[in-house]
Design a protein around this motif. Structure first.
Motif, PDB file in Angstrom:
ATOM      1  N   UNK A   1       0.809  -1.215   0.000  1.00 20.11           N
ATOM      2  CA  UNK A   1       0.000   0.000   0.000  1.00 20.11           C
ATOM      3  C   UNK A   1       0.844   1.267   0.000  1.00 20.11           C
ATOM      4  N   UNK A   2       2.016   1.224   0.625  1.00 18.38           N
ATOM      5  CA  UNK A   2       2.878   2.407   0.688  1.00 18.38           C
ATOM      6  C   UNK A   2       3.898   2.452  -0.439  1.00 18.38           C
ATOM      7  N   UNK A   3       3.835   1.493  -1.333  1.00 15.94           N
ATOM      8  CA  UNK A   3       4.740   1.382  -2.502  1.00 15.94           C
ATOM      9  C   UNK A   3       6.188   1.719  -2.136  1.00 15.94           C
ATOM     10  N   UNK A   4       6.701   1.076  -1.084  1.00 12.50           N
ATOM     11  CA  UNK A   4       8.064   1.342  -0.641  1.00 12.50           C
ATOM     12  C   UNK A   4       9.061   0.681  -1.586  1.00 12.50           C
ATOM     13  N   UNK A   5      10.282   1.195  -1.644  1.00 12.66           N
ATOM     14  CA  UNK A   5      11.298   0.585  -2.514  1.00 12.66           C
ATOM     15  C   UNK A   5      11.668  -0.830  -2.073  1.00 12.66           C
ATOM     16  N   UNK A   6      12.123  -1.618  -3.016  1.00 11.86           N
ATOM     17  CA  UNK A   6      12.584  -2.973  -2.711  1.00 11.86           C
ATOM     18  C   UNK A   6      13.703  -2.914  -1.687  1.00 11.86           C
TER      19      UNK A   6
END
Length: 266
Positions: free
Chosen positions: A251-256
């Protein structure tokens, strides 16, 4: 950058007048001038931070402050209808206020809505966003993702879909003038106006979860990118609309590499 008032279509003997706040046909730019993302391509949504895409990725969306990914089709994300948290001071009198003078906030993301109720304000908001679009073009992006097209639905009745459409026509005209395709973000109820609004493809969040991806395809065909945030939504999207580009992100589209990172595909 001011919008051109008249653009002539080579070989079509047609002049299209583009005036701030008025309707602009998608025909104002020849279809060959911009290229939408390839259909059913591996996609990654990296608006929360850029990282090296997986080998299956052919299309990536990144924030306008980031550099595009080398060798891929790159979509440049801009928050075009709302102010980023902490950036309200950059917008001055262009923030939407209610009858009591209180700024109207999208509570889900703590973002102030922008005031699109007059042609003058739409033109001034567009000028600021167009500067980001210019930067996207200079960096080598191929398309624009203007987020929160549907903010009128969260405006407590102060904004209308007509306001949103008049404004997005300004953005699409400018994007096309820069050779960039432009997406319709969500807002499936306005899909049948895609040509009048100059929109080239769609980016739909949670249409698998909501079981409404089919509301985009009559207007956009398979030129629809689907972003899901649950495994259930991903499963539904893949089983019912497998001809589209589909990804599941956190949901927060954080980096890998960061806590909570998720990326799955069909």
């Amino acid at each position: 950058m001011p919008l051109p008032r008249v653009q002539f279509l080579t070989g079509a003997a047609l002049a299209v007048v583009v005036l701030a706040g008025t309707a602009c046909s998608a025909d104002a730019t020849p279809a060959a001038a911009v290229t939408p993302p390839p259909v059913k391509a591996g996609f990654d949504y990296q608006i929360g931070g850029a990282y090296t895409p997986a080998s299956d990725v052919k299309v990536v969306s990144r924030d306008h402050t980031a550099q595009p990914a080398a060798g891929l089709y790159n979509i440049c994300y801009v928050n075009a209808f709302q102010a980023q948290p902490g950036a309200e001071g950059e917008w001055g009198d262009l923030l939407l206020r209610d009858a009591n003078g209180k700024v109207v906030i999208d509570e889900d993301w703590d973002e102030a809505l922008l005031d699109l109720r007059t042609a003058d304000k739409r033109t001034r908001v567009a000028a600021k966003v167009d500067a980001w679009v210019d930067d996207c073009a200079a960096k080598g992006y191929q398309a624009i993702e203007p987020d929160n097209y549907d903010s009128f639905t969260r405006s407590r009745g102060l904004l209308s879909d007509a306001d949103a459409q008049a404004y997005i026509r300004l953005l699409s005209a400018h994007a096309h003038a820069k050779g960039l395709a432009i997406a319709q973000k969500n807002t499936s109820e306005l899909s049948d106006q895609r040509q009048a609004n100059g929109l080239d493809f769609a980016i739909a969040e949670e249409c698998g979860q909501q079981k409404n991806c089919g509301e985009f395809t009559p207007a956009f065909g398979d030129h629809v990118i689907v972003i899901e945030y649950t495994d259930g939504g991903l499963k539904t999207a893949c089983s019912r609309w497998g001809s589209l580009s589909i990804v599941r992100r956190d949901h927060d589209v954080v980096p890998k590499g960061e806590a909570g990172y998720v990326r799955k595909t069909c």
